[in-house]
Motif scaffolding. Structure first.
Motif, PDB file in Angstrom:
ATOM      1  N   LEU A   9      -9.110  -2.795   3.530  1.00 39.72           N
ATOM      2  CA  LEU A   9      -8.297  -2.497   2.357  1.00 39.72           C
ATOM      3  C   LEU A   9      -8.101  -0.998   2.201  1.00 39.72           C
ATOM      4  O   LEU A   9      -8.838  -0.192   2.762  1.00 39.72           O
ATOM      5  CB  LEU A   9      -8.889  -3.126   1.089  1.00 39.72           C
ATOM      6  N   ALA A  10      -7.066  -0.662   1.438  1.00 37.26           N
ATOM      7  CA  ALA A  10      -6.755   0.727   1.117  1.00 37.26           C
ATOM      8  C   ALA A  10      -6.289   0.761  -0.330  1.00 37.26           C
ATOM      9  O   ALA A  10      -5.622  -0.160  -0.797  1.00 37.26           O
ATOM     10  CB  ALA A  10      -5.665   1.269   2.043  1.00 37.26           C
ATOM     11  N   PHE A  11      -6.653   1.831  -1.033  1.00 36.87           N
ATOM     12  CA  PHE A  11      -6.225   1.958  -2.423  1.00 36.87           C
ATOM     13  C   PHE A  11      -6.312   3.412  -2.858  1.00 36.87           C
ATOM     14  O   PHE A  11      -7.075   4.205  -2.309  1.00 36.87           O
ATOM     15  CB  PHE A  11      -7.079   1.075  -3.340  1.00 36.87           C
ATOM     16  N   LEU A  54       3.020  -9.544   9.861  1.00 36.98           N
ATOM     17  CA  LEU A  54       2.558  -9.103   8.552  1.00 36.98           C
ATOM     18  C   LEU A  54       1.541  -7.978   8.716  1.00 36.98           C
ATOM     19  O   LEU A  54       0.563  -8.119   9.453  1.00 36.98           O
ATOM     20  CB  LEU A  54       1.943 -10.284   7.793  1.00 36.98           C
ATOM     21  N   GLU A  55       1.787  -6.865   8.037  1.00 37.04           N
ATOM     22  CA  GLU A  55       0.933  -5.681   8.127  1.00 37.04           C
ATOM     23  C   GLU A  55       0.031  -5.519   6.914  1.00 37.04           C
ATOM     24  O   GLU A  55      -1.135  -5.195   7.059  1.00 37.04           O
ATOM     25  CB  GLU A  55       1.800  -4.408   8.220  1.00 37.04           C
ATOM     26  N   GLU A  56       0.633  -5.666   5.722  1.00 33.97           N
ATOM     27  CA  GLU A  56      -0.075  -5.339   4.487  1.00 33.97           C
ATOM     28  C   GLU A  56       0.334  -6.296   3.371  1.00 33.97           C
ATOM     29  O   GLU A  56       1.472  -6.756   3.325  1.00 33.97           O
ATOM     30  CB  GLU A  56       0.268  -3.923   4.018  1.00 33.97           C
ATOM     31  N   ILE A  57      -0.612  -6.519   2.467  1.00 30.81           N
ATOM     32  CA  ILE A  57      -0.348  -7.256   1.243  1.00 30.81           C
ATOM     33  C   ILE A  57      -0.906  -6.397   0.110  1.00 30.81           C
ATOM     34  O   ILE A  57      -2.101  -6.103   0.082  1.00 30.81           O
ATOM     35  CB  ILE A  57      -1.020  -8.643   1.235  1.00 30.81           C
ATOM     36  N   THR A  58      -0.030  -5.978  -0.799  1.00 33.97           N
ATOM     37  CA  THR A  58      -0.432  -5.123  -1.908  1.00 33.97           C
ATOM     38  C   THR A  58      -0.253  -5.881  -3.214  1.00 33.97           C
ATOM     39  O   THR A  58       0.783  -6.515  -3.426  1.00 33.97           O
ATOM     40  CB  THR A  58       0.424  -3.838  -1.941  1.00 33.97           C
ATOM     41  N   MET A  59      -1.268  -5.792  -4.069  1.00 37.84           N
ATOM     42  CA  MET A  59      -1.165  -6.448  -5.375  1.00 37.84           C
ATOM     43  C   MET A  59      -2.018  -5.717  -6.397  1.00 37.84           C
ATOM     44  O   MET A  59      -2.890  -4.931  -6.031  1.00 37.84           O
ATOM     45  CB  MET A  59      -1.589  -7.914  -5.291  1.00 37.84           C
ATOM     46  N   ILE A  81      -4.097  -2.531  -4.958  1.00 37.08           N
ATOM     47  CA  ILE A  81      -4.953  -2.562  -3.772  1.00 37.08           C
ATOM     48  C   ILE A  81      -4.148  -3.159  -2.626  1.00 37.08           C
ATOM     49  O   ILE A  81      -3.422  -4.141  -2.814  1.00 37.08           O
ATOM     50  CB  ILE A  81      -6.219  -3.404  -4.013  1.00 37.08           C
ATOM     51  N   THR A  82      -4.254  -2.555  -1.456  1.00 37.81           N
ATOM     52  CA  THR A  82      -3.558  -3.039  -0.267  1.00 37.81           C
ATOM     53  C   THR A  82      -4.557  -3.602   0.714  1.00 37.81           C
ATOM     54  O   THR A  82      -5.489  -2.911   1.137  1.00 37.81           O
ATOM     55  CB  THR A  82      -2.752  -1.899   0.395  1.00 37.81           C
TER      56      THR A  82
END
Length: 127
Positions: free
Chosen positions: A103-105, A56-61, A113-114
């Motif tokens: 995080l990244a956005f 798992l690399e990223e979770i974006t929501m 937001i990722t």
């Protein structure tokens, strides 16, 4: 979004496999491979991105508020919060990336937001 940087997002640990996410959440609305080669499980309100290996690399929501420990940061002030609280933050491809908070956005794309796994920060730096 309840974020424990590099550990979990909303009770989903970054150690979760693709199979574990599907078992937890059910069949995704869509699956695809994105432009950077990650496999996506798209549940519309949340997207999980995995390497070919299954990591798992990223979770974006969509997250109007990010909860980090006892801090609650509304998206509307997230950019200024990151710039103040994370001296290692940087910008890539229109995204503000926070190594401290994982995080990244894109500040122009509310409220997406990722959350990032620690091992993928170098990929963001390399963009």
């Amino acid at each position: 979004m309840n974020l424990d940087p590099f550990i979990s997002v909303d009770q989903t640990p970054f150690s979760s496999s693709r199979e574990e996410v599907v078992k937890m959440r059910g069949k995704p609305a869509r699956t695809s491979r994105n432009g950077v080669g990650l496999h996506e499980l798209d549940y519309e309100s949340v997207i999980y991105r995995f390497q070919d290996s299954g990591r798992l690399e990223e979770i974006t929501m969509q997250a109007p508020v990010v909860n980090i420990g006892n801090l609650s940061v509304p998206f509307t002030v997230l950019a200024s919060f990151i710039r103040t609280a994370d001296s290692s933050a940087f910008e890539r491809a229109g995204f503000i990336v926070s190594p401290r908070f994982g995080l990244a956005f894109d500040p122009d794309e509310p409220f997406w937001i990722t959350a990032l796994a620690a091992h993928c920060l170098d990929a963001w730096r390399a963009l």
